[in-house]
Write an enzyme that holds these catalytic residues in place. Sequence first.
Site, PDB file in Angstrom:
ATOM      1  N   SER A 110       0.834  -1.201   0.000  1.00 14.18           N
ATOM      2  CA  SER A 110       0.000   0.000   0.000  1.00 14.18           C
ATOM      3  C   SER A 110       0.872   1.256   0.000  1.00 14.18           C
ATOM      4  O   SER A 110       1.643   1.451  -0.946  1.00 14.18           O
ATOM      5  CB  SER A 110      -0.966  -0.067   1.186  1.00 14.18           C
ATOM      6  OG  SER A 110      -1.997   0.868   1.031  1.00 14.18           O
ATOM      7  N   ASP A 163      -9.998  -5.524  -3.494  1.00 10.12           N
ATOM      8  CA  ASP A 163      -9.415  -4.549  -2.573  1.00 10.12           C
ATOM      9  C   ASP A 163     -10.400  -3.395  -2.391  1.00 10.12           C
ATOM     10  O   ASP A 163     -10.857  -2.799  -3.360  1.00 10.12           O
ATOM     11  CB  ASP A 163      -8.100  -4.051  -3.181  1.00 10.12           C
ATOM     12  CG  ASP A 163      -7.257  -3.225  -2.238  1.00 10.12           C
ATOM     13  OD1 ASP A 163      -7.818  -2.338  -1.568  1.00 10.12           O
ATOM     14  OD2 ASP A 163      -6.042  -3.444  -2.192  1.00 10.12           O
ATOM     15  N   HIS A 222      -7.394  -5.926   0.761  1.00 12.76           N
ATOM     16  CA  HIS A 222      -6.200  -5.112   1.026  1.00 12.76           C
ATOM     17  C   HIS A 222      -5.423  -5.593   2.254  1.00 12.76           C
ATOM     18  O   HIS A 222      -4.411  -5.012   2.613  1.00 12.76           O
ATOM     19  CB  HIS A 222      -6.637  -3.652   1.233  1.00 12.76           C
ATOM     20  CG  HIS A 222      -5.545  -2.642   1.069  1.00 12.76           C
ATOM     21  ND1 HIS A 222      -4.960  -2.379  -0.156  1.00 12.76           N
ATOM     22  CD2 HIS A 222      -4.912  -1.821   1.959  1.00 12.76           C
ATOM     23  CE1 HIS A 222      -4.029  -1.449  -0.009  1.00 12.76           C
ATOM     24  NE2 HIS A 222      -3.972  -1.095   1.269  1.00 12.76           N
TER      25      HIS A 222
END
Lengths: 276, 276
Positions: free
Chosen positions: B146, B222, B254
């Site tokens: 991320s 996600d 995610h």
Amino acid sequence: MKTLSENRAFGGVQGVYSHASTACGCDMTFGLFLPEEAEREPVPVVWYLSGLTCTHENAMVKAGAQKWAATEGVALVFPDTSPRGEGVANDAAYDLGQGAGFYVNATEKPWAPHFRMWDYVTEELPRLLFSAFPVDEARQAITGHSMGGHGALTIAMSFPGRFRSVSAFAPIANPTASDWGRKQFAAYLGKDEAKWAAHDATLLMKKRGFDGPILIDQGASDQFLDLLKPEALAEAMMARRQNGAFRMQKGYDHSYFFVSTFMEDHIGFHASALYA
Amino acid sequence: MKTLSENRAFGGVQGVYSHASTACGCDMTFGLFLPEEAEREPVPVVWYLSGLTCTHENAMVKAGAQKWAATEGVALVFPDTSPRGEGVANDAAYDLGQGAGFYVNATEKPWAPHFRMWDYVTEELPRLLFSAFPVDEARQAITGHSMGGHGALTIAMSFPGRFRSVSAFAPIANPTASDWGRKQFAAYLGKDEAKWAAHDATLLMKKRGFDGPILIDQGASDQFLDLLKPEALAEAMMARRQNGAFRMQKGYDHSYFFVSTFMEDHIGFHASALYA
């Protein structure tokens, strides 16, 4: 249907067959590899669509696919890339006419009478294949190289539920924006570009995607990259959140040396879907 | 430097250390996994940069990376994601301030005195790491999740020759076009967007790319896809013919469940480059 040859290969049989095609209005030849398992029960099948200038034979002798198909227990079918023969229209260029069917049904002169590769590959040849050979219609996958990658992707997305997986080697990914596409679509389908969209993998990906996994390999040293437009399809795949992988392979070109290098991955990828 | 803990893990040692950071003007803590091989000779290292809200600890305890690092004989370093402490500026939002350093050097108030994560991760911590531990500076790779994927990609492309490979899990791929990026860059770097470009993986890919292989995994389910913008980076990678793969993984979100699922692939990918 005539048997032109059958050879023992990797414990199975590599056959070549010809038949009178209604779709193409001429005799058509295809290759079929059946793994040993087909002697006992119907096996899943991977369609391999070839690229410009190819016949049924190029991938059959150069792609190195039979070894992996035998290992995984899947059949391979290798259709020709166009109608052929003296009565069939042609063009002096390598990328139009015989050897360059582009997997569409031509509507324009002089191509319309014979150049119906869409119907041939999606209707006529499947009917023949599933009636004459121990191949399981419920378990199909499709792949192809270059123009054949274009064919594999567009066909897979146009028949939801038919193919469990689709892959491509260096596909013509966005033909409506490429000289590999615009020239042929204009010749085969006419000037109305609205009719071209159904034969563009990037546009189909934006519109509907594929209900299964996709694997695409592209050589980073491919001499035709500007014509193939991988970036357009990669963008469309990820924007759609399409299940799949797009791989840019350093140093590989457009040849069968590239195709054969990654064939093990592709057959294994399809086998995972076909035997799931 | 203080040793906060050392635990035997997978035949090696998982340590946690703190030190007074000049770059950040506060104490900083990091995790380091050394495989058994490090008892005999310096080993290659994979940097793991974490995402929003994480400390050095999250990936260390949840990513499942040590098993594969031990198998491959590589070290793993887990830096924190921001300066911390009572004297360090903060914000009530989870995505700004402490836990949200974004791997930049802040130039704006109130962040500039401490938020220098770019210098910390690319200069200060490497100096400490390579002087104090049996880790081989000539063999580095970098990954992250991320915000950490953003850090890994931007740092890898900004130091040509330093990293042999780079990968990312669900990276913030185009932060200058995302609310995960525009808000933080405005706060840390100011309103001049020209200064943001050096911290956008998609823009860096268009400008210079990476001289080695890239592997990116993104979950198709996600919950932050609209903020991550994978399609922008995929398009830029393929347009550049960047050696690498962009994979869209069906059904994954995610979380660290996603990260840990594909960690084996990523560590194996880096080990191939580090031991080439």
